[in-house]
Design a protein around this motif. Sequence first.
Motif, PDB file in Angstrom:
ATOM      1  N   ILE A   1       0.844  -1.195   0.000  1.00 17.92           N
ATOM      2  CA  ILE A   1       0.000   0.000   0.000  1.00 17.92           C
ATOM      3  C   ILE A   1       0.879   1.244   0.000  1.00 17.92           C
ATOM      4  O   ILE A   1       2.045   1.195   0.394  1.00 17.92           O
ATOM      5  CB  ILE A   1      -0.985   0.022   1.199  1.00 17.92           C
ATOM      6  N   ALA A   2       0.301   2.338  -0.453  1.00 15.91           N
ATOM      7  CA  ALA A   2       1.035   3.604  -0.554  1.00 15.91           C
ATOM      8  C   ALA A   2       0.811   4.459   0.687  1.00 15.91           C
ATOM      9  O   ALA A   2      -0.259   4.442   1.287  1.00 15.91           O
ATOM     10  CB  ALA A   2       0.563   4.369  -1.789  1.00 15.91           C
ATOM     11  N   TYR A   3       1.851   5.225   1.020  1.00 15.05           N
ATOM     12  CA  TYR A   3       1.763   6.243   2.062  1.00 15.05           C
ATOM     13  C   TYR A   3       1.935   7.585   1.366  1.00 15.05           C
ATOM     14  O   TYR A   3       2.920   7.811   0.671  1.00 15.05           O
ATOM     15  CB  TYR A   3       2.858   6.052   3.116  1.00 15.05           C
ATOM     16  N   LYS A   4       0.973   8.463   1.557  1.00 16.45           N
ATOM     17  CA  LYS A   4       0.968   9.768   0.900  1.00 16.45           C
ATOM     18  C   LYS A   4       0.946  10.866   1.955  1.00 16.45           C
ATOM     19  O   LYS A   4       0.195  10.777   2.931  1.00 16.45           O
ATOM     20  CB  LYS A   4      -0.280   9.871   0.006  1.00 16.45           C
ATOM     21  N   THR A   5       1.739  11.886   1.758  1.00 15.00           N
ATOM     22  CA  THR A   5       1.726  13.000   2.711  1.00 15.00           C
ATOM     23  C   THR A   5       0.488  13.864   2.489  1.00 15.00           C
ATOM     24  O   THR A   5      -0.039  13.947   1.378  1.00 15.00           O
ATOM     25  CB  THR A   5       2.974  13.884   2.560  1.00 15.00           C
TER      26      THR A   5
ATOM     27  N   ARG B   1      -5.095  12.141 -11.698  1.00  7.89           N
ATOM     28  CA  ARG B   1      -4.797  13.351 -12.483  1.00  7.89           C
ATOM     29  C   ARG B   1      -3.495  13.220 -13.267  1.00  7.89           C
ATOM     30  O   ARG B   1      -3.022  14.188 -13.857  1.00  7.89           O
ATOM     31  CB  ARG B   1      -4.697  14.560 -11.555  1.00  7.89           C
ATOM     32  N   GLY B   2      -2.876  12.055 -13.213  1.00 16.43           N
ATOM     33  CA  GLY B   2      -1.662  11.816 -13.969  1.00 16.43           C
ATOM     34  C   GLY B   2      -0.380  12.044 -13.201  1.00 16.43           C
ATOM     35  O   GLY B   2       0.712  11.926 -13.756  1.00 16.43           O
ATOM     36  N   ASP B   3      -0.484  12.374 -11.926  1.00 13.12           N
ATOM     37  CA  ASP B   3       0.728  12.580 -11.131  1.00 13.12           C
ATOM     38  C   ASP B   3       1.421  11.244 -10.886  1.00 13.12           C
ATOM     39  O   ASP B   3       0.796  10.240 -10.592  1.00 13.12           O
ATOM     40  CB  ASP B   3       0.387  13.245  -9.791  1.00 13.12           C
ATOM     41  N   LYS B   4       2.732  11.270 -11.007  1.00 11.46           N
ATOM     42  CA  LYS B   4       3.545  10.079 -10.774  1.00 11.46           C
ATOM     43  C   LYS B   4       4.263  10.231  -9.435  1.00 11.46           C
ATOM     44  O   LYS B   4       4.485  11.333  -8.943  1.00 11.46           O
ATOM     45  CB  LYS B   4       4.610   9.911 -11.880  1.00 11.46           C
ATOM     46  N   ASN B   5       4.652   9.117  -8.846  1.00 12.31           N
ATOM     47  CA  ASN B   5       5.412   9.113  -7.607  1.00 12.31           C
ATOM     48  C   ASN B   5       4.762   9.949  -6.511  1.00 12.31           C
ATOM     49  O   ASN B   5       5.417  10.752  -5.852  1.00 12.31           O
ATOM     50  CB  ASN B   5       6.856   9.578  -7.850  1.00 12.31           C
ATOM     51  N   VAL B   6       3.457   9.791  -6.352  1.00 13.94           N
ATOM     52  CA  VAL B   6       2.728  10.505  -5.308  1.00 13.94           C
ATOM     53  C   VAL B   6       3.057   9.922  -3.936  1.00 13.94           C
ATOM     54  O   VAL B   6       3.083  10.633  -2.938  1.00 13.94           O
ATOM     55  CB  VAL B   6       1.208  10.466  -5.585  1.00 13.94           C
ATOM     56  N   ALA B   7       3.355   8.631  -3.881  1.00 13.97           N
ATOM     57  CA  ALA B   7       3.613   7.943  -2.599  1.00 13.97           C
ATOM     58  C   ALA B   7       5.003   8.273  -2.074  1.00 13.97           C
ATOM     59  O   ALA B   7       5.989   8.252  -2.801  1.00 13.97           O
ATOM     60  CB  ALA B   7       3.466   6.444  -2.772  1.00 13.97           C
TER      61      ALA B   7
END
Length: 140
Positions: free
Chosen positions: A114-118, A130-136
């Motif tokens: 799973i991803a951790y996002k700030t 929205r097409g953003d990469k490396n959000v995690a």
Amino acid sequence: PERQQIQQPSIEIKDFYLTKRRLEGDYPKSGDRAGKWLIFVDRDEVDGWWQKISAAIDAGVLGGVAQVSTVRPNRLSPNPSRHVICVFTYDSADRADVARIRGALRDLGVTEKIAYKTNQATREGRYKVRGDKNVALYWE
């Protein structure tokens, strides 16, 4: 303290998210570097997962707050038949606490990565849909 009634995200249409807050015990107040683990689940599993996560918040096993998306249509949701459960931590730089909460989620049965996002990335409007990469920040 009185326990909060657990709502069902699979039928909630009034709000985009349901929120669960810890009622007992101590957990540091969230600051500018707060973030969250993102758990994506199918509609037919979301109520069960939300009940599990809510109970873990109440028991002090996780952080102070969790949220779950509801069935209310949301342009930020890439798949309307799936839900996101956000399990917040007070500080993304506190790796010990972030890892502790990830471990607790594993103990609850969240075995996939799973991803951790700030929260800062969220405030900046950075979303995969929205097409953003490396959000995690972390991927575990």
